[in-house]
Design a protein around this motif. Structure first.
Motif, PDB file in Angstrom:
ATOM      1  N   ILE A   1      -5.892  -0.099   5.358  1.00  0.00           N
ATOM      2  CA  ILE A   1      -6.867   0.799   5.985  1.00  0.00           C
ATOM      3  C   ILE A   1      -7.623   1.527   4.874  1.00  0.00           C
ATOM      4  CG2 ILE A   1      -7.166   2.856   7.425  1.00  0.00           C
ATOM      5  CD1 ILE A   1      -4.751   1.923   9.084  1.00  0.00           C
TER       6      ILE A   1
ATOM      7  N   GLU B   1       2.437  -0.147   9.421  1.00  0.00           N
ATOM      8  CA  GLU B   1       3.249   0.022   8.209  1.00  0.00           C
ATOM      9  C   GLU B   1       2.781  -0.846   7.043  1.00  0.00           C
ATOM     10  OE1 GLU B   1       7.476   0.087   8.905  1.00  0.00           O
ATOM     11  OE2 GLU B   1       7.253   0.921  10.906  1.00  0.00           O
TER      12      GLU B   1
ATOM     13  N   GLY C   1       0.816   5.672   0.035  1.00  0.00           N
ATOM     14  CA  GLY C   1       0.168   6.983   0.015  1.00  0.00           C
ATOM     15  C   GLY C   1       0.958   7.878  -0.921  1.00  0.00           C
ATOM     16  N   SER C   2       1.705   8.844  -0.350  1.00  0.00           N
ATOM     17  CA  SER C   2       2.515   9.725  -1.196  1.00  0.00           C
ATOM     18  C   SER C   2       3.974   9.294  -1.254  1.00  0.00           C
ATOM     19  CB  SER C   2       2.425  11.167  -0.678  1.00  0.00           C
ATOM     20  OG  SER C   2       1.113  11.638  -0.810  1.00  0.00           O
ATOM     21  N   GLY C   3       4.318   8.209  -0.578  1.00  0.00           N
ATOM     22  CA  GLY C   3       5.702   7.716  -0.631  1.00  0.00           C
ATOM     23  C   GLY C   3       6.702   8.619   0.059  1.00  0.00           C
ATOM     24  N   THR C   4       6.247   9.405   1.045  1.00  0.00           N
ATOM     25  CA  THR C   4       7.187  10.316   1.720  1.00  0.00           C
ATOM     26  C   THR C   4       7.850   9.674   2.939  1.00  0.00           C
ATOM     27  OG1 THR C   4       5.543  11.306   3.207  1.00  0.00           O
ATOM     28  CG2 THR C   4       5.811  12.338   1.063  1.00  0.00           C
ATOM     29  N   ASN C   5       7.531   8.419   3.202  1.00  0.00           N
ATOM     30  CA  ASN C   5       8.141   7.778   4.379  1.00  0.00           C
ATOM     31  C   ASN C   5       9.651   7.723   4.216  1.00  0.00           C
ATOM     32  OD1 ASN C   5       9.174   4.817   3.815  1.00  0.00           O
ATOM     33  ND2 ASN C   5       7.432   5.220   2.464  1.00  0.00           N
TER      34      ASN C   5
ATOM     35  N   SER D   1       2.349   8.817  12.563  1.00  0.00           N
ATOM     36  CA  SER D   1       3.182  10.015  12.424  1.00  0.00           C
ATOM     37  C   SER D   1       2.972  11.025  13.542  1.00  0.00           C
ATOM     38  CB  SER D   1       2.877  10.694  11.083  1.00  0.00           C
ATOM     39  OG  SER D   1       3.205   9.816  10.054  1.00  0.00           O
ATOM     40  N   GLY D   2       4.044  11.768  13.816  1.00  0.00           N
ATOM     41  CA  GLY D   2       3.992  12.851  14.790  1.00  0.00           C
ATOM     42  C   GLY D   2       4.215  14.172  14.068  1.00  0.00           C
TER      43      GLY D   2
ATOM     44  N   ASN E   1       0.001   8.493   7.323  1.00  0.00           N
ATOM     45  CA  ASN E   1       0.083   8.972   8.727  1.00  0.00           C
ATOM     46  C   ASN E   1      -0.370   7.876   9.684  1.00  0.00           C
ATOM     47  OD1 ASN E   1      -0.908  12.519   8.480  1.00  0.00           O
ATOM     48  ND2 ASN E   1       0.755  11.396   7.537  1.00  0.00           N
TER      49      ASN E   1
ATOM     50  N   ASN F   1      -0.463   4.623   9.198  1.00  0.00           N
ATOM     51  CA  ASN F   1       0.387   3.432   9.199  1.00  0.00           C
ATOM     52  C   ASN F   1       1.790   3.663   9.729  1.00  0.00           C
ATOM     53  OD1 ASN F   1      -0.811   0.803   8.033  1.00  0.00           O
ATOM     54  ND2 ASN F   1      -1.831   2.505   7.001  1.00  0.00           N
TER      55      ASN F   1
ATOM     56  N   THR G   1      -0.332  11.491   3.062  1.00  0.00           N
ATOM     57  CA  THR G   1      -1.749  11.098   3.099  1.00  0.00           C
ATOM     58  C   THR G   1      -2.109  10.584   4.491  1.00  0.00           C
ATOM     59  OG1 THR G   1      -1.299   8.791   2.523  1.00  0.00           O
ATOM     60  CG2 THR G   1      -1.656  10.348   0.690  1.00  0.00           C
TER      61      THR G   1
ATOM     62  N   SER H   1       5.680  17.358   9.330  1.00  0.00           N
ATOM     63  CA  SER H   1       6.220  18.425   8.472  1.00  0.00           C
ATOM     64  C   SER H   1       5.886  18.194   7.008  1.00  0.00           C
ATOM     65  CB  SER H   1       7.743  18.502   8.637  1.00  0.00           C
ATOM     66  OG  SER H   1       8.049  18.827   9.956  1.00  0.00           O
ATOM     67  N   SER H   2       5.601  16.953   6.662  1.00  0.00           N
ATOM     68  CA  SER H   2       5.271  16.607   5.273  1.00  0.00           C
ATOM     69  C   SER H   2       3.782  16.754   4.989  1.00  0.00           C
ATOM     70  CB  SER H   2       5.680  15.152   5.034  1.00  0.00           C
ATOM     71  OG  SER H   2       5.126  14.330   6.068  1.00  0.00           O
TER      72      SER H   2
ATOM     73  N   PRO I   1       0.852  -1.188   0.000  1.00  0.00           N
ATOM     74  CA  PRO I   1       0.000   0.000   0.000  1.00  0.00           C
ATOM     75  C   PRO I   1       0.889   1.240   0.000  1.00  0.00           C
ATOM     76  CG  PRO I   1      -0.474  -1.446   1.890  1.00  0.00           C
ATOM     77  CD  PRO I   1       0.806  -1.915   1.287  1.00  0.00           C
TER      78      PRO I   1
HETATM   79  C1  LIG Z   1      10.253  16.438   4.159  1.00  0.00           C
HETATM   80  C2  LIG Z   1       9.653  15.373   5.045  1.00  0.00           C
HETATM   81  C3  LIG Z   1       9.232  15.716   6.320  1.00  0.00           C
HETATM   82  C4  LIG Z   1       8.672  14.740   7.159  1.00  0.00           C
HETATM   83  N1  LIG Z   1       8.251  15.106   8.398  1.00  0.00           N
HETATM   84  C5  LIG Z   1       7.693  14.205   9.215  1.00  0.00           C
HETATM   85  C6  LIG Z   1       7.243  14.577  10.522  1.00  0.00           C
HETATM   86  O1  LIG Z   1       7.331  15.729  10.941  1.00  0.00           O
HETATM   87  N2  LIG Z   1       6.703  13.609  11.300  1.00  0.00           N
HETATM   88  C7  LIG Z   1       6.569  12.316  10.869  1.00  0.00           C
HETATM   89  O2  LIG Z   1       6.061  11.487  11.624  1.00  0.00           O
HETATM   90  N3  LIG Z   1       6.994  11.942   9.646  1.00  0.00           N
HETATM   91  C8  LIG Z   1       7.534  12.840   8.800  1.00  0.00           C
HETATM   92  N4  LIG Z   1       7.959  12.452   7.552  1.00  0.00           N
HETATM   93  C9  LIG Z   1       7.782  11.055   7.113  1.00  0.00           C
HETATM   94  C10 LIG Z   1       6.481  10.802   6.295  1.00  0.00           C
HETATM   95  O3  LIG Z   1       6.047  11.985   5.665  1.00  0.00           O
HETATM   96  C11 LIG Z   1       5.348  10.245   7.159  1.00  0.00           C
HETATM   97  O4  LIG Z   1       5.689   8.949   7.582  1.00  0.00           O
HETATM   98  C12 LIG Z   1       3.991  10.189   6.453  1.00  0.00           C
HETATM   99  O5  LIG Z   1       2.994   9.752   7.330  1.00  0.00           O
HETATM  100  C13 LIG Z   1       3.973   9.263   5.245  1.00  0.00           C
HETATM  101  O6  LIG Z   1       2.799   9.523   4.504  1.00  0.00           O
HETATM  102  P1  LIG Z   1       2.672   9.041   2.989  1.00  0.00           P
HETATM  103  O7  LIG Z   1       1.295   9.335   2.508  1.00  0.00           O
HETATM  104  O8  LIG Z   1       3.763   9.572   2.180  1.00  0.00           O
HETATM  105  O9  LIG Z   1       2.813   7.466   3.188  1.00  0.00           O
HETATM  106  P2  LIG Z   1       3.756   6.454   2.413  1.00  0.00           P
HETATM  107  O10 LIG Z   1       5.156   6.838   2.560  1.00  0.00           O
HETATM  108  O11 LIG Z   1       3.239   6.243   1.054  1.00  0.00           O
HETATM  109  O12 LIG Z   1       3.476   5.123   3.264  1.00  0.00           O
HETATM  110  C14 LIG Z   1       3.889   5.019   4.595  1.00  0.00           C
HETATM  111  C15 LIG Z   1       3.510   3.631   5.131  1.00  0.00           C
HETATM  112  O13 LIG Z   1       2.103   3.515   5.197  1.00  0.00           O
HETATM  113  C16 LIG Z   1       1.651   2.366   4.480  1.00  0.00           C
HETATM  114  N5  LIG Z   1       0.335   2.735   3.943  1.00  0.00           N
HETATM  115  C17 LIG Z   1      -0.007   3.868   3.285  1.00  0.00           C
HETATM  116  N6  LIG Z   1      -1.344   3.886   3.074  1.00  0.00           N
HETATM  117  C18 LIG Z   1      -1.849   2.741   3.615  1.00  0.00           C
HETATM  118  C19 LIG Z   1      -3.146   2.181   3.735  1.00  0.00           C
HETATM  119  N7  LIG Z   1      -4.216   2.821   3.288  1.00  0.00           N
HETATM  120  N8  LIG Z   1      -3.291   0.985   4.361  1.00  0.00           N
HETATM  121  C20 LIG Z   1      -2.206   0.317   4.841  1.00  0.00           C
HETATM  122  N9  LIG Z   1      -0.952   0.804   4.755  1.00  0.00           N
HETATM  123  C21 LIG Z   1      -0.783   1.992   4.156  1.00  0.00           C
HETATM  124  C22 LIG Z   1       2.731   2.105   3.453  1.00  0.00           C
HETATM  125  O14 LIG Z   1       2.739   0.763   3.049  1.00  0.00           O
HETATM  126  C23 LIG Z   1       3.976   2.472   4.257  1.00  0.00           C
HETATM  127  O15 LIG Z   1       4.340   1.401   5.078  1.00  0.00           O
HETATM  128  C24 LIG Z   1       8.547  13.398   6.699  1.00  0.00           C
HETATM  129  C25 LIG Z   1       8.983  13.063   5.412  1.00  0.00           C
HETATM  130  C26 LIG Z   1       9.529  14.030   4.590  1.00  0.00           C
HETATM  131  C27 LIG Z   1       9.966  13.625   3.211  1.00  0.00           C
END
Ligand SMILES: Cc1cc2nc3c(=O)[nH]c(=O)nc-3n(C[C@H](O)[C@H](O)[C@H](O)COP(=O)(O)OP(=O)(O)OC[C@H]3O[C@@H](n4cnc5c(N)ncnc54)[C@H](O)[C@@H]3O)c2cc1C
Length: 470
Positions: free
Chosen positions: A206, A200, A71-75, A149-150, A144, A146, A140, A134-135, A69
């Motif tokens: 979800i 994760e 979202g935006s791949g920012t993990n 996130s804080g 958050n 999975n 998404t 911060s992202s 799964p």
């Molecule tokens: C510039 C920057 C700043 C950041 N700042 C913070 C910060 O302040 N705090 C913080 O906690 N993190 C931060 N992060 C990390 C990241 O943004 C977070 O972890 C965010 O929640 C990931 O969201 P995403 O939509 O990109 O999820 P993704 O990276 O796409 O996925 C994250 C995880 O969730 C799983 N997933 C996604 N959607 C679903 C679903 N529907 N059901 C089951 N699993 C799913 C994926 O498989 C993966 O394991 C930052 C990252 C960057 C690049």
């Protein structure tokens, strides 16, 4: 492996437009925000609703096809790198706010919703959803949830987990379950909601979440405390908390981070000092005034050379935004930026900052540190170049030493970025073999065929970063 028959069945479920397998699209989803990890999926699938997610999972389970799964791949833990191939599951058709319930103070959302869109929508109704990674402009809610996130407001308000009341989850066998709900009290059975938050993507998908909202705080105030001694700044953090004041935000930036952030944001941050604390308090006016006054005094007692109060909300917002850009600003300096999030009890912040600096010196690597100091959650960030193998080896040794140090101080290997593939080799430091065995038992019960985000959380072997199979 995805054969033509399975591909055809996927198309039957979600429609031809929602199954991509061109080389270009596979390449796009072969990596996430984590440096050094890349691996090709076999297809990218975008279901339009929960029933389609269930059908896709059932099919993949039958054929033992990995599902990642995304979202935006920012993990930042290689959580969405398809390290064992299979399909990447996108939520671009599932981005709605289903309901804002102003009587129960809840909001129900789909996983593809962008975090900031949720925050803005509830704030328009005078309500508040505190978790603010911060992202948040791009992350998404699925991500958050999975990663649990804080954000900057975590010290006072907690993290994503603290706002999740109920979930709709599709299990790997295609069953759809509902956990929790809008109830303030509910102890019927195991707390599956908590289990899925931070899982994760390794236990299920979800597809809907009901989240708690709180009233908007009446007012807020922001200050910047300037230090010529990095450890004095860290001491001030412990001192504020020890005086029983819990600010909304208590962020730390060291000098290298400050310089780069100022160059990028150009808002007049001081760059000739060793560290700053960005502190914010919210609540009723008299409480905010009283707390800010006390915090300023404590900062001065701990050798702050200056304490500036933001003159307007515009100025405060510029400071918060500047802090949020720290990672992006640092990433401009060198080809590879490796950010970690070792976390310690708040009282150990000064010791941890000292240890990070010693480790950086010992391994001769450039580490800038910033982070959510009030949460004990630091982001030592290494600016390096993946092509320099010798340096990368030293960087990895340095981070391993940092993880050991954090755990020794009663901390953890990750405070908010998750384990993913990147930190799986270190999970035993925190959990021990017995802890890992207990978690594997849970994974086995939900996902006996190991289709959900395989290769994450549990290490197969020692640390291995660049994984490319095209
Ligand atoms: C510039 C920057 C700043 C950041 N700042 C913070 C910060 O302040 N705090 C913080 O906690 N993190 C931060 N992060 C990390 C990241 O943004 C977070 O972890 C965010 O929640 C990931 O969201 P995403 O939509 O990109 O999820 P993704 O990276 O796409 O996925 C994250 C995880 O969730 C799983 N997933 C996604 N959607 C679903 C679903 N529907 N059901 C089951 N699993 C799913 C994926 O498989 C993966 O394991 C930052 C990252 C960057 C690049």
């Amino acid at each position: 492996m995805l054969n033509d028959k399975v591909k055809h069945e996927l198309i039957t479920i979600v429609g031809a437009d929602n199954v991509q397998d061109s080389k270009a699209s596979l390449l796009v989803y072969s990596y996430d925000a984590t440096p050094q990890f890349q691996s090709m999926p076999d297809a990218v699938v975008a279901p339009r609703n929960t029933d389609e997610v269930a059908e896709v999972l059932k099919l993949c389970n039958e054929h033992h096809i990995p599902v990642v799964p995304r979202g935006s791949g920012t993990n930042l833990s290689a959580g969405t790198t398809p390290v064992e191939g299979g399909i990447v599951l996108l939520f671009k058709h599932m981005q709605d706010i289903i309901e804002i319930d102003e009587e129960n103070l809840t909001v129900t959302v789909q996983p593809g919703l962008i975090t900031l869109d949720l925050i803005n929508a509830v704030e328009a109704k005078g309500l508040f959803y505190p978790p603010d990674p911060s992202s948040m402009k791009i992350s998404t809610m699925g991500g958050n949830l999975n990663e649990n996130s804080g954000g900057l407001r975590g010290l006072k308000y907690g993290v994503t987990r603290d706002y999740v009341m109920g979930l709709e989850v599709v299990l790997p066998n295609g069953d759809i379950i509902h956990t929790g709900g809008k109830l303030a009290k509910d102890v019927a059975g195991y707390d599956l909601t908590r289990l899925f938050v931070g899982s994760e993507g390794t236990l299920g998908v979800i597809t809907e979440a009901t989240l708690k909202l709180v009233p908007m705080p009446e007012t807020k105030k922001t200050i910047l405390a300037l230090y010529e001694d990095i450890e004095a700044a860290a001491e001030a953090v412990s001192s504020i908390i020890a005086h029983r004041i819990i600010p909304t935000t208590l962020e730390f930036l060291d000098q290298p981070t400050l310089k780069v952030v100022e160059e990028y944001a150009q808002i007049g941050l001081p760059t000739d000092i060793e560290a700053v604390l960005l502190i914010e308090q919210d609540g009723p006016q008299e409480v905010v005034d009283r707390d800010i006054e006390k915090i300023a005094a404590l900062c001065r007692d701990n050798q702050a050379i200056r304490v500036d109060v933001a003159k307007s909300e515009l100025e405060a917002d510029a400071l918060r935004t500047a802090r949020r850009t720290a990672l992006s600003a640092l990433a401009r300096l060198k080809p590879t930026t490796i950010l970690e999030d070792a976390t310690v009890p708040r009282s150990k912040i000064a010791e941890m900052v000292r240890a990070i600096n010693d480790i950086a010196r010992e391994y001769k690597v450039d580490i800038c540190t910033f982070g959510h100091a009030g949460d004990g959650n630091l982001h030592p960030t290494c600016l390096t170049d993946v092509r320099n193998k010798e340096e990368i080896h030293r960087v990895e040794q340095a981070f391993e030493a940092i993880f050991h140090q954090a755990v020794e101080l009663g901390g953890t290997i990750t405070g908010e970025h998750g384990v993913g593939a990147m930190k799986s080799p270190y999970l035993h430091l925190k959990l021990g073999d017995e802890g890992i065995a207990a978690m594997k038992g849970i994974k086995q019960a939900f996902d006996p065929n190991n289709i959900m985000n395989p290769g994450k959380m549990f290490a197969k072997s020692e640390r291995k970063r660049v994984v490319v199979h095209a």
